[in-house]
Design a protein around this motif. Structure first.
Motif, PDB file in Angstrom:
ATOM      1  N   ALA A   2      80.887  23.496  34.155  1.00 46.58           N
ATOM      2  CA  ALA A   2      81.892  23.400  35.215  1.00 46.58           C
ATOM      3  C   ALA A   2      83.158  22.698  34.722  1.00 46.58           C
ATOM      4  O   ALA A   2      84.277  23.056  35.080  1.00 46.58           O
ATOM      5  CB  ALA A   2      81.302  22.659  36.406  1.00 46.58           C
ATOM      6  N   LYS A   3      82.974  21.730  33.878  1.00 49.12           N
ATOM      7  CA  LYS A   3      84.147  21.014  33.333  1.00 49.12           C
ATOM      8  C   LYS A   3      84.719  21.720  32.112  1.00 49.12           C
ATOM      9  O   LYS A   3      85.760  21.316  31.588  1.00 49.12           O
ATOM     10  CB  LYS A   3      83.749  19.587  32.908  1.00 49.12           C
ATOM     11  CG  LYS A   3      83.403  18.678  34.055  1.00 49.12           C
ATOM     12  CD  LYS A   3      83.210  17.275  33.497  1.00 49.12           C
ATOM     13  CE  LYS A   3      82.723  16.345  34.566  1.00 49.12           C
ATOM     14  NZ  LYS A   3      83.297  15.021  34.474  1.00 49.12           N
ATOM     15  N   GLU A   4      83.981  22.717  31.616  1.00 48.14           N
ATOM     16  CA  GLU A   4      84.373  23.410  30.374  1.00 48.14           C
ATOM     17  C   GLU A   4      84.592  22.396  29.247  1.00 48.14           C
ATOM     18  O   GLU A   4      85.603  22.391  28.561  1.00 48.14           O
ATOM     19  CB  GLU A   4      85.617  24.261  30.587  1.00 48.14           C
ATOM     20  CG  GLU A   4      85.396  25.421  31.549  1.00 48.14           C
ATOM     21  CD  GLU A   4      86.652  26.242  31.735  1.00 48.14           C
ATOM     22  OE1 GLU A   4      86.980  26.992  30.797  1.00 48.14           O
ATOM     23  OE2 GLU A   4      87.289  26.091  32.781  1.00 48.14           O
ATOM     24  N   GLN A   5      83.595  21.528  29.115  1.00 46.20           N
ATOM     25  CA  GLN A   5      83.617  20.534  28.033  1.00 46.20           C
ATOM     26  C   GLN A   5      82.287  20.599  27.286  1.00 46.20           C
ATOM     27  O   GLN A   5      81.246  20.884  27.890  1.00 46.20           O
ATOM     28  CB  GLN A   5      83.783  19.124  28.599  1.00 46.20           C
ATOM     29  CG  GLN A   5      85.154  18.871  29.186  1.00 46.20           C
ATOM     30  CD  GLN A   5      85.272  17.495  29.809  1.00 46.20           C
ATOM     31  OE1 GLN A   5      84.277  16.913  30.220  1.00 46.20           O
ATOM     32  NE2 GLN A   5      86.484  16.986  29.883  1.00 46.20           N
ATOM     33  N   GLY A  58      79.075  26.879  26.050  1.00 44.32           N
ATOM     34  CA  GLY A  58      78.208  26.009  25.253  1.00 44.32           C
ATOM     35  C   GLY A  58      77.098  26.784  24.573  1.00 44.32           C
ATOM     36  O   GLY A  58      76.772  26.526  23.402  1.00 44.32           O
ATOM     37  N   GLU A  59      76.530  27.750  25.293  1.00 48.17           N
ATOM     38  CA  GLU A  59      75.411  28.481  24.667  1.00 48.17           C
ATOM     39  C   GLU A  59      75.868  29.317  23.469  1.00 48.17           C
ATOM     40  O   GLU A  59      75.087  29.567  22.558  1.00 48.17           O
ATOM     41  CB  GLU A  59      74.633  29.338  25.673  1.00 48.17           C
ATOM     42  CG  GLU A  59      75.422  30.327  26.452  1.00 48.17           C
ATOM     43  CD  GLU A  59      75.672  29.813  27.860  1.00 48.17           C
ATOM     44  OE1 GLU A  59      76.070  28.631  28.013  1.00 48.17           O
ATOM     45  OE2 GLU A  59      75.469  30.590  28.804  1.00 48.17           O
ATOM     46  N   GLU A  80      71.740  21.359  25.503  1.00 50.54           N
ATOM     47  CA  GLU A  80      71.521  20.373  26.580  1.00 50.54           C
ATOM     48  C   GLU A  80      72.656  20.530  27.579  1.00 50.54           C
ATOM     49  O   GLU A  80      73.809  20.214  27.282  1.00 50.54           O
ATOM     50  CB  GLU A  80      71.484  18.954  26.007  1.00 50.54           C
ATOM     51  CG  GLU A  80      70.368  18.801  24.987  1.00 50.54           C
ATOM     52  CD  GLU A  80      69.816  17.393  24.917  1.00 50.54           C
ATOM     53  OE1 GLU A  80      69.898  16.662  25.915  1.00 50.54           O
ATOM     54  OE2 GLU A  80      69.297  17.042  23.835  1.00 50.54           O
ATOM     55  N   ARG A  81      72.329  21.071  28.765  1.00 47.79           N
ATOM     56  CA  ARG A  81      73.387  21.382  29.735  1.00 47.79           C
ATOM     57  C   ARG A  81      73.396  20.342  30.867  1.00 47.79           C
ATOM     58  O   ARG A  81      72.358  20.066  31.457  1.00 47.79           O
ATOM     59  CB  ARG A  81      73.165  22.777  30.290  1.00 47.79           C
ATOM     60  CG  ARG A  81      74.250  23.178  31.253  1.00 47.79           C
ATOM     61  CD  ARG A  81      74.156  24.602  31.684  1.00 47.79           C
ATOM     62  NE  ARG A  81      74.494  25.516  30.611  1.00 47.79           N
ATOM     63  CZ  ARG A  81      73.926  26.712  30.458  1.00 47.79           C
ATOM     64  NH1 ARG A  81      72.961  27.095  31.254  1.00 47.79           N
ATOM     65  NH2 ARG A  81      74.308  27.516  29.485  1.00 47.79           N
ATOM     66  N   LEU A  94      68.693  16.974   9.101  1.00 46.57           N
ATOM     67  CA  LEU A  94      69.967  16.915   9.807  1.00 46.57           C
ATOM     68  C   LEU A  94      69.739  17.637  11.126  1.00 46.57           C
ATOM     69  O   LEU A  94      69.306  18.789  11.138  1.00 46.57           O
ATOM     70  CB  LEU A  94      71.012  17.656   8.956  1.00 46.57           C
ATOM     71  CG  LEU A  94      72.381  17.958   9.548  1.00 46.57           C
ATOM     72  CD1 LEU A  94      73.139  16.682   9.852  1.00 46.57           C
ATOM     73  CD2 LEU A  94      73.199  18.795   8.543  1.00 46.57           C
ATOM     74  N   GLU A  95      69.988  16.940  12.231  1.00 45.79           N
ATOM     75  CA  GLU A  95      69.823  17.563  13.557  1.00 45.79           C
ATOM     76  C   GLU A  95      71.198  17.826  14.163  1.00 45.79           C
ATOM     77  O   GLU A  95      72.076  16.953  14.099  1.00 45.79           O
ATOM     78  CB  GLU A  95      69.040  16.632  14.494  1.00 45.79           C
ATOM     79  CG  GLU A  95      67.570  16.558  14.173  1.00 45.79           C
ATOM     80  CD  GLU A  95      66.818  15.586  15.088  1.00 45.79           C
ATOM     81  OE1 GLU A  95      65.592  15.649  15.127  1.00 45.79           O
ATOM     82  OE2 GLU A  95      67.470  14.733  15.743  1.00 45.79           O
ATOM     83  N   LEU A  96      71.344  18.999  14.749  1.00 44.61           N
ATOM     84  CA  LEU A  96      72.619  19.365  15.373  1.00 44.61           C
ATOM     85  C   LEU A  96      72.398  19.612  16.865  1.00 44.61           C
ATOM     86  O   LEU A  96      71.514  20.386  17.247  1.00 44.61           O
ATOM     87  CB  LEU A  96      73.179  20.641  14.715  1.00 44.61           C
ATOM     88  CG  LEU A  96      73.350  20.588  13.191  1.00 44.61           C
ATOM     89  CD1 LEU A  96      73.911  21.903  12.675  1.00 44.61           C
ATOM     90  CD2 LEU A  96      74.254  19.423  12.773  1.00 44.61           C
ATOM     91  N   PHE A  97      73.189  18.947  17.695  1.00 48.26           N
ATOM     92  CA  PHE A  97      73.050  19.038  19.152  1.00 48.26           C
ATOM     93  C   PHE A  97      74.327  19.613  19.763  1.00 48.26           C
ATOM     94  O   PHE A  97      75.439  19.330  19.282  1.00 48.26           O
ATOM     95  CB  PHE A  97      72.891  17.640  19.770  1.00 48.26           C
ATOM     96  CG  PHE A  97      71.673  16.880  19.322  1.00 48.26           C
ATOM     97  CD1 PHE A  97      70.532  16.832  20.115  1.00 48.26           C
ATOM     98  CD2 PHE A  97      71.667  16.178  18.121  1.00 48.26           C
ATOM     99  CE1 PHE A  97      69.409  16.109  19.735  1.00 48.26           C
ATOM    100  CE2 PHE A  97      70.556  15.455  17.724  1.00 48.26           C
ATOM    101  CZ  PHE A  97      69.422  15.421  18.534  1.00 48.26           C
ATOM    102  N   VAL A  98      74.150  20.378  20.850  1.00 41.36           N
ATOM    103  CA  VAL A  98      75.296  20.772  21.678  1.00 41.36           C
ATOM    104  C   VAL A  98      75.003  20.298  23.106  1.00 41.36           C
ATOM    105  O   VAL A  98      73.997  20.692  23.701  1.00 41.36           O
ATOM    106  CB  VAL A  98      75.517  22.302  21.674  1.00 41.36           C
ATOM    107  CG1 VAL A  98      76.710  22.665  22.572  1.00 41.36           C
ATOM    108  CG2 VAL A  98      75.720  22.827  20.252  1.00 41.36           C
ATOM    109  N   PHE A  99      75.862  19.435  23.628  1.00 39.09           N
ATOM    110  CA  PHE A  99      75.795  19.003  25.034  1.00 39.09           C
ATOM    111  C   PHE A  99      76.907  19.758  25.768  1.00 39.09           C
ATOM    112  O   PHE A  99      78.055  19.771  25.304  1.00 39.09           O
ATOM    113  CB  PHE A  99      76.013  17.488  25.143  1.00 39.09           C
ATOM    114  CG  PHE A  99      74.919  16.699  24.473  1.00 39.09           C
ATOM    115  CD1 PHE A  99      73.797  16.310  25.184  1.00 39.09           C
ATOM    116  CD2 PHE A  99      75.002  16.365  23.120  1.00 39.09           C
ATOM    117  CE1 PHE A  99      72.777  15.589  24.562  1.00 39.09           C
ATOM    118  CE2 PHE A  99      73.991  15.653  22.495  1.00 39.09           C
ATOM    119  CZ  PHE A  99      72.870  15.267  23.210  1.00 39.09           C
TER     120      PHE A  99
END
Ligand SMILES: NC(=O)C1=CN([C@@H]2O[C@H](COP(=O)(O)OP(=O)(O)OC[C@H]3O[C@@H](n4cnc5c(N)ncnc54)[C@H](OP(=O)(O)O)[C@@H]3O)[C@@H](O)[C@H]2O)C=CC1
Ligand SMILES: CC(=O)N[C@@H](CCC(=O)OP(=O)(O)O)C(=O)O
Length: 324
Positions: A279-282, A227-228, A250-251, A270-275
């Motif tokens: 552990a689930k690799e999602q 994710g990072e 956001e982990r 425009l805001e971009l998020f990564v959740f």
């Protein structure tokens, strides 16, 4: 120096009014206005289209194509807000944050296609990840979206306010169920995907503002990705951009975390998020924007300034509600 003349064809519509509102009162340009009684009069529209230095088309796709055909003046440049020319030969895609030389392409173009609202969110998330090699072009991509009803233009706004009917009117509607929404070709082209994403939009009972989301099973990628890395690639791509904000990773977030599609209404942001759930690799990528701001009129005025070489030192905010 004479002021550049701008004609908004379709200025009484949802996007047209929002562009006009943002331009009104500016002294560095002249707005050519059509007599409201003649706004569908083809001869009068043709006269104004050919008098303008920049014609801004806020029409349906068919009418936008016809309007371009009415332009005989080689000096008239065009910014089209519709879907008609987004992947057309000879047109520049009006997303200045796409890559470093995109603003210069827009500045010198005779024909610019303003991006769509859903496609702005999807392309903004996907392009940097494909470019960085984190997401293979062949990866099966799923794009979902939820928009306020002003995305459907005047006819849906009216139906939502109790005047007339529209197939999308109601508390919530999933649509694009023909699996061939008009945004797909531009998402593929400018995200640099090799295959069509599955794109399923939806519309709900709020006027303005949207979320576009791309869920990813990271374990299914041929090369392991964290994710990072996704967040870092987005951050690097948009470093220094004024209107695109890459939010902190956001982990394994709180179950009570929620995103409001209306939070950026009235802005050109425009805001971009990564959740991320390592552990689930999602991971879940989300873009938030105002469909009438960075998704339409804010982006259009940003492009108008670029095309005409006018000062871009503006925030392109406009807080009037979508009209009926
Ligand atoms: N709404 C949104 O969030 C976004 C819209 N867009 C695109 O922008 C374009 C405009 O959309 P939107 O503003 O929502 O649509 P609207 O339906 O709100 O506006 C379209 C305007 O065109 C007018 N019109 C219809 N026929 C003619 C004609 N023959 N000559 C001149 N004008 C005519 C309509 O008038 P009347 O209503 O009286 O028929 C209306 O005022 C579309 O291509 C849309 O896909 C792009 C991004 C986002
Ligand atoms: C809710 C709703 O109907 N949304 C429209 C998208 C908004 C729009 O008109 O998109 P463009 O930017 O491509 O023109 C739709 O799905 O067709």
């Amino acid at each position: 120096m004479p002021k550049p003349k701008i004609f908004i064809d379709g200025e009484a519509g949802t996007t047209g009014l929002q562009i006009r509102g943002r331009l009104q009162g500016r002294e560095d340009l002249e707005l050519l206005s059509i007599d409201p009684a003649r706004r569908k009069d083809q001869a009068e529209r043709k006269r104004l289209l050919n008098e303008a230095d920049l014609a801004v088309l806020c029409l349906s796709d068919d009418l936008a194509r016809a309007a371009v055909g009415m332009i005989e003046n080689p000096a008239t440049r065009v910014l089209d807000a519709s879907t008609a020319h987004r992947v057309a030969e000879g047109w520049v895609f009006g997303f200045p944050e796409l890559e470093p030389d995109q603003p210069e392409r827009i500045r010198t173009a005779g024909r610019v296609a303003n991006p769509g609202c859903y496609s702005t969110g999807a392309i903004a998330l996907l392009r940097p990840l494909v470019e960085a090699g984190l997401l293979p072009a062949e990866h099966p991509v799923f794009v979902q979206g939820a928009s306020g009803y002003s995305g459907g233009g005047r006819s849906l706004i009216r139906a939502m306010r109790g005047e007339g009917e529209h197939y999308l009117a109601g508390s919530y509607r999933l649509y694009g169920l023909g699996l061939a929404h008009k945004h797909v070709p531009e998402i593929v082209r400018y995200s640099r995907l090799a295959r069509d994403p599955l794109f399923i939009p939806s519309v709900g009972n709020w006027a303005q503002g949207m979320l576009v989301h791309v869920p990813l099973h990271l374990w299914a990628l041929p090369k392991p990705v964290r994710g990072e890395e996704l967040q870092a690639a987005l951050q690097q791509h948009y470093a220094g951009q004024r209107f695109v904000r890459v939010m902190p990773l956001e982990r394994v977030g709180s179950a009570e975390r929620a995103l409001d599609p209306q939070a950026l209404n009235g802005t050109n942001l425009l805001e971009l998020f990564v959740f991320d759930h390592p552990a689930k690799e999602q991971a879940l990528l989300v873009a938030r924007l105002d469909n009438l701001g960075k998704g339409a009129a804010g982006a259009a005025v940003q492009n108008i300034d670029l095309m005409l070489g006018l000062s871009g030192d503006r925030n392109y905010e406009y807080t009037e509600d979508a009209p009926c």
